[in-house]
Design a protein around this motif. Structure first.
Motif, PDB file in Angstrom:
ATOM      1  N   PHE A 168       0.820  -1.209   0.000  1.00 60.73           N
ATOM      2  CA  PHE A 168       0.000   0.000   0.000  1.00 60.73           C
ATOM      3  C   PHE A 168       0.855   1.261   0.000  1.00 60.73           C
ATOM      4  N   GLY A 169       2.000   1.226   0.704  1.00 64.82           N
ATOM      5  CA  GLY A 169       2.837   2.411   0.817  1.00 64.82           C
ATOM      6  C   GLY A 169       3.301   2.942  -0.525  1.00 64.82           C
ATOM      7  N   ALA A 170       3.731   2.051  -1.413  1.00 63.10           N
ATOM      8  CA  ALA A 170       4.200   2.469  -2.733  1.00 63.10           C
ATOM      9  C   ALA A 170       3.067   3.076  -3.547  1.00 63.10           C
ATOM     10  N   ALA A 171       1.885   2.464  -3.447  1.00 60.20           N
ATOM     11  CA  ALA A 171       0.730   2.985  -4.173  1.00 60.20           C
ATOM     12  C   ALA A 171       0.329   4.359  -3.629  1.00 60.20           C
ATOM     13  N   ALA A 172       0.331   4.506  -2.313  1.00 59.13           N
ATOM     14  CA  ALA A 172      -0.056   5.772  -1.696  1.00 59.13           C
ATOM     15  C   ALA A 172       0.899   6.892  -2.095  1.00 59.13           C
ATOM     16  N   LEU A 173       2.187   6.587  -2.144  1.00 54.57           N
ATOM     17  CA  LEU A 173       3.177   7.593  -2.539  1.00 54.57           C
ATOM     18  C   LEU A 173       2.960   8.028  -3.982  1.00 54.57           C
ATOM     19  N   SER A 174       2.748   7.070  -4.865  1.00 50.85           N
ATOM     20  CA  SER A 174       2.516   7.382  -6.276  1.00 50.85           C
ATOM     21  C   SER A 174       1.228   8.175  -6.463  1.00 50.85           C
ATOM     22  N   LEU A 175       0.178   7.781  -5.756  1.00 50.82           N
ATOM     23  CA  LEU A 175      -1.110   8.462  -5.869  1.00 50.82           C
ATOM     24  C   LEU A 175      -1.024   9.895  -5.337  1.00 50.82           C
ATOM     25  N   THR A 176      -0.295  10.079  -4.241  1.00 55.79           N
ATOM     26  CA  THR A 176      -0.102  11.424  -3.683  1.00 55.79           C
ATOM     27  C   THR A 176       0.631  12.319  -4.671  1.00 55.79           C
ATOM     28  N   ARG A 177       1.668  11.795  -5.287  1.00 57.59           N
ATOM     29  CA  ARG A 177       2.420  12.572  -6.277  1.00 57.59           C
ATOM     30  C   ARG A 177       1.546  12.947  -7.463  1.00 57.59           C
ATOM     31  N   PHE A 178       0.693  12.014  -7.870  1.00 55.26           N
ATOM     32  CA  PHE A 178      -0.204  12.288  -8.999  1.00 55.26           C
ATOM     33  C   PHE A 178      -1.091  13.488  -8.695  1.00 55.26           C
TER      34      PHE A 178
END
Length: 327
Positions: free
Chosen positions: A311-321
């Motif tokens: 989840f952490g990797a997805a959350a980081l990518s989604l936040t950047r988006f």
């Protein structure tokens, strides 16, 4: 077959006639001398099986890309919750407290990341929607099934801190009121989240453009009701035809899987409604990362799709988006 049961006076019986071969209607059009038939939709994929069921040739087939640029869309399969619990809403796990807690904590974090605007969350069925939301209302955010744990904010409270929640009602009149409520709350500081159902009224035909739909979450594969008489007979009919005609025929299992894929395509299509729109499509079930399910998504989605094992990797990518697109 004569039934031995006694039917009480006033009991209503219904006899339904179902056509399992849509090609009959299409062939009747051809027999009337129609020169061209154009079928257009955003959810015809996969085209081969759709054409097979129509039983007429489609020499010209076109699957278009979306009108948006790549930086306007985020698509991801998130396989694990923030607490590293596998997200899989199959019949063996969807009713477990561990799964519902993991799903709830995932939606809490997505609500926080998406920040302002509207968030749509689709469940495979009304039963799954009710089971999860009821659990979230009475269980704490850090619930570890410990009866000695002191009272804390519930998962529902945590979601409400980031998005004002609304649940899709079954009644048409109540739905109109819920949608009006959602549109009003979307304009407020934190925005709103609408919990709805695949194949429900919200998932098909409604437009959530711009801030009304900045992200859509699908929590599982919405297979049709397995024990429904119409579903069982349709599968049996297709299997009978496939056994008779051999390779290249559409089987009952293939048709059953594709109904779930098409319902997902309908749901995620509620957002990104015009050239300047943007949004995120979040698939919260590890099975969306399986090849057969990825291939069932609309062709415009597949190039953007990325599976995330944590989840952490997805959350980081989604936040950047969201941070980048809002600059």
């Amino acid at each position: 077959k004569r039934s031995s049961s006694v039917v009480s006076p006033g009991t209503e019986r219904m006899m339904s006639c179902w056509c399992f071969n849509p090609g009959l209607a299409m062939k009747s059009l051809l027999n009337q001398g129609v020169r061209n038939i154009i079928l257009t939709s955003g959810t015809l994929s996969p085209l081969d099986s759709f054409a097979y069921e129509m039983k007429i040739p489609f020499p010209i087939r076109l699957e278009n890309k979306h009108v948006i640029d790549s930086n306007q869309l985020w698509v991801g399969v998130i396989k694990k919750s923030p607490s590293n619990i596998t997200l899989n809403s199959n019949y063996k796990t969807r009713d477990s407290n561990q799964y519902k807690s993991a799903l709830g904590s995932s939606i809490v974090n997505i609500s926080r990341i998406s920040n302002t605007g509207g968030l749509l969350v689709f469940f495979p069925s009304y039963a799954a929607l009710t089971s999860s939301t009821d659990y979230w209302k009475f269980n704490s955010f850090n619930n570890n099934n410990n009866s000695n744990q002191t009272a804390e904010e519930t998962l529902w409270d945590k979601i409400s801190n980031f998005k004002q929640p609304i649940i899709e009602p079954k009644e048409q009149g109540a739905l109109n009121m819920a949608l009006t409520d959602f549109e009003e709350k979307v304009t407020q500081d934190t925005g709103a989240v609408l919990f709805a159902v695949c194949r429900g009224k919200v998932s098909e035909g409604l437009d959530f453009a711009d801030d009304n739909g900045r992200a859509v979450v699908v929590t599982g594969l919405p297979y049709p009701a397995y024990k429904d008489a119409k579903i069982q007979l349709k599968r049996a009919y297709l299997n009978e035809i496939a056994n008779r005609r051999g390779p290249g025929s559409l089987t009952g299992d293939e048709w059953y899987n594709q109904q779930a894929n098409r319902a997902v395509n309908q749901a995620v299509g509620r957002i990104i409604r015009h050239r300047d729109d943007y949004g995120a499509i979040i698939l919260l079930d590890e099975r969306f990362g399986w090849e057969k399910n990825m291939s069932g998504l609309s062709s415009w989605l597949r190039p953007f799709l990325k599976p995330y094992d944590n989840f952490g990797a997805a959350a980081l990518s989604l936040t950047r988006f969201f941070n980048t697109i809002r600059e």
